[in-house]
Design a protein around this motif. Structure first.
Motif, PDB file in Angstrom:
ATOM      1  N   LYS A  86      -8.858  24.799  -9.807  1.00 10.83           N
ATOM      2  CA  LYS A  86      -9.906  25.803  -9.558  1.00 10.83           C
ATOM      3  C   LYS A  86     -11.296  25.196  -9.712  1.00 10.83           C
ATOM      4  O   LYS A  86     -12.223  25.553  -8.980  1.00 10.83           O
ATOM      5  N   GLU A  87     -11.455  24.281 -10.652  1.00 10.32           N
ATOM      6  CA  GLU A  87     -12.760  23.641 -10.809  1.00 10.32           C
ATOM      7  C   GLU A  87     -13.036  22.666  -9.678  1.00 10.32           C
ATOM      8  O   GLU A  87     -14.163  22.577  -9.188  1.00 10.32           O
ATOM      9  N   ILE A  88     -12.011  21.941  -9.226  1.00  8.76           N
ATOM     10  CA  ILE A  88     -12.184  21.071  -8.057  1.00  8.76           C
ATOM     11  C   ILE A  88     -12.605  21.911  -6.848  1.00  8.76           C
ATOM     12  O   ILE A  88     -13.495  21.533  -6.084  1.00  8.76           O
ATOM     13  N   ALA A  89     -11.981  23.079  -6.703  1.00  5.83           N
ATOM     14  CA  ALA A  89     -12.317  23.984  -5.598  1.00  5.83           C
ATOM     15  C   ALA A  89     -13.760  24.459  -5.694  1.00  5.83           C
ATOM     16  O   ALA A  89     -14.473  24.520  -4.678  1.00  5.83           O
ATOM     17  N   ALA A  90     -14.186  24.786  -6.901  1.00  3.50           N
ATOM     18  CA  ALA A  90     -15.557  25.265  -7.092  1.00  3.50           C
ATOM     19  C   ALA A  90     -16.583  24.198  -6.710  1.00  3.50           C
ATOM     20  O   ALA A  90     -17.656  24.511  -6.200  1.00  3.50           O
ATOM     21  N   GLU A 118     -16.273  14.943  -8.586  1.00  2.00           N
ATOM     22  CA  GLU A 118     -17.389  14.004  -8.447  1.00  2.00           C
ATOM     23  C   GLU A 118     -16.900  12.648  -7.941  1.00  2.00           C
ATOM     24  O   GLU A 118     -17.573  11.987  -7.147  1.00  2.00           O
ATOM     25  N   ALA A 119     -15.727  12.236  -8.408  1.00  2.00           N
ATOM     26  CA  ALA A 119     -15.200  10.923  -8.030  1.00  2.00           C
ATOM     27  C   ALA A 119     -14.599  10.901  -6.629  1.00  2.00           C
ATOM     28  O   ALA A 119     -14.761   9.918  -5.887  1.00  2.00           O
ATOM     29  N   PHE A 144      -4.805   9.872  -6.154  1.00  2.00           N
ATOM     30  CA  PHE A 144      -6.171   9.676  -6.634  1.00  2.00           C
ATOM     31  C   PHE A 144      -6.282  10.060  -8.109  1.00  2.00           C
ATOM     32  O   PHE A 144      -6.874  11.078  -8.462  1.00  2.00           O
ATOM     33  N   PRO A 145      -5.691   9.242  -8.996  1.00  2.00           N
ATOM     34  CA  PRO A 145      -5.834   9.489 -10.430  1.00  2.00           C
ATOM     35  C   PRO A 145      -7.194   8.982 -10.915  1.00  2.00           C
ATOM     36  O   PRO A 145      -7.727   8.002 -10.375  1.00  2.00           O
ATOM     37  N   LEU A 146      -7.752   9.635 -11.933  1.00  2.00           N
ATOM     38  CA  LEU A 146      -9.099   9.285 -12.381  1.00  2.00           C
ATOM     39  C   LEU A 146      -9.100   8.334 -13.575  1.00  2.00           C
ATOM     40  O   LEU A 146      -9.820   7.333 -13.572  1.00  2.00           O
ATOM     41  N   PHE A 147      -8.316   8.652 -14.616  1.00  2.00           N
ATOM     42  CA  PHE A 147      -8.318   7.867 -15.843  1.00  2.00           C
ATOM     43  C   PHE A 147      -6.951   7.245 -16.103  1.00  2.00           C
ATOM     44  O   PHE A 147      -5.929   7.744 -15.624  1.00  2.00           O
ATOM     45  N   TYR A 182     -11.416   4.346 -17.014  1.00  2.00           N
ATOM     46  CA  TYR A 182     -11.309   4.793 -15.627  1.00  2.00           C
ATOM     47  C   TYR A 182     -10.358   3.866 -14.871  1.00  2.00           C
ATOM     48  O   TYR A 182     -10.341   2.661 -15.103  1.00  2.00           O
ATOM     49  N   VAL A 183      -9.581   4.436 -13.959  1.00  2.00           N
ATOM     50  CA  VAL A 183      -8.755   3.611 -13.084  1.00  2.00           C
ATOM     51  C   VAL A 183      -9.687   2.802 -12.188  1.00  2.00           C
ATOM     52  O   VAL A 183     -10.542   3.367 -11.515  1.00  2.00           O
TER      53      VAL A 183
END
Length: 237
Positions: free
Chosen positions: A144-148, A107-108, A73-76, A38-39
């Motif tokens: 689309k998943e972030i939107a959901a 989530e992050a 906002f990068p995650l990994f 993770y970053v």
């Protein structure tokens, strides 16, 4: 009961190692979770990648290169095993990984996106020929998943890719900039320009793609552009 039966007939796979998950499980397996990088803090205040010196505000890239977007906002970190998994997502049809990555991003950072008053998610577009060949845009699936998860709508019609560019991984920094010149534009029939948008992509490397999209959005009247990505490449000095 029904979901478990479906999982047995059509088993879900880990979005990192691709091994079959136990019925009822989804996402990332217990073995892979601790292997992910993770970053972490301290992060560059602009692109969001890790920096070694906590007294520095920007990474080597952003210290020497002007960025038009507000923040990233990068995650990994883009290293194995995640880098191998993203290759499967992009080039080997593992579209279901995008759902997992989008959920992880939400989530992050989901609450942060809301505080920034992001009006819509804009996936980095593919050229129509590449989209036809691949069959899907992985950035759009992630968005689309972030939107959901967040309720922030996706706008796939705002930004288009006019130019079929060479793969960025094959080019140096200077050629990446040339490669993306005039590559993007605003959809001709777009009547409403949002004030704040969040670009969504799978990987941030040098920032050339993000910068190309951002400049077009700002020129069209967008006030602020942020970005998020599943992974980000290493710092270059």
């Amino acid at each position: 009961m029904f979901d478990n039966l479906v999982d047995i007939i059509f088993p879900r796979r880990c979005a990192v190692c691709d091994d079959v998950l136990a019925p009822g499980s989804k996402g990332i397996c217990a073995s892979c979770r601790p292997r992910l990088s993770y970053v972490s803090e301290p992060r560059c205040l602009k692109c969001g990648k890790e920096i070694e010196d906590p007294d520095e505000e920007y990474c080597g890239d952003c210290a020497k290169t002007k960025r038009s977007f507000e923040a990233g906002f990068p995650l990994f970190n883009y290293i194995p095993p995640l880098s191998d998994a993203i290759t499967r997502l992009k080039y080997h049809g593992r579209q279901e990984y995008a759902e997992v990555y989008g959920r992880e991003i939400a989530e992050a950072f989901g609450e942060r996106f809301k505080r920034l008053k992001v009006e819509c998610l804009v996936p980095v577009p593919l050229h129509k020929e590449r989209l036809k060949k691949r069959g899907y845009n992985q950035a759009a699936l992630i968005a689309k998943e972030i939107a959901a998860e967040t309720g922030i709508p996706v706008n796939e019609k705002l930004l288009v890719r006019d130019k079929k560019t060479a793969p960025q991984k094959e080019l140096n920094d200077a050629d990446r900039e040339k490669n993306l010149a005039m590559a993007f534009s605003i959809q001709k029939d777009c009547n409403i320009i949002p004030e704040t948008v969040l670009l969504v992509d799978d990987i941030y490397t040098t920032g050339s793609t993000c910068e190309g999209c951002t400049k077009v959005l700002l020129a069209a009247g967008v006030k602020k552009v942020y970005y998020t990505s599943v992974a980000i490449g290493a710092v270059t000095d």
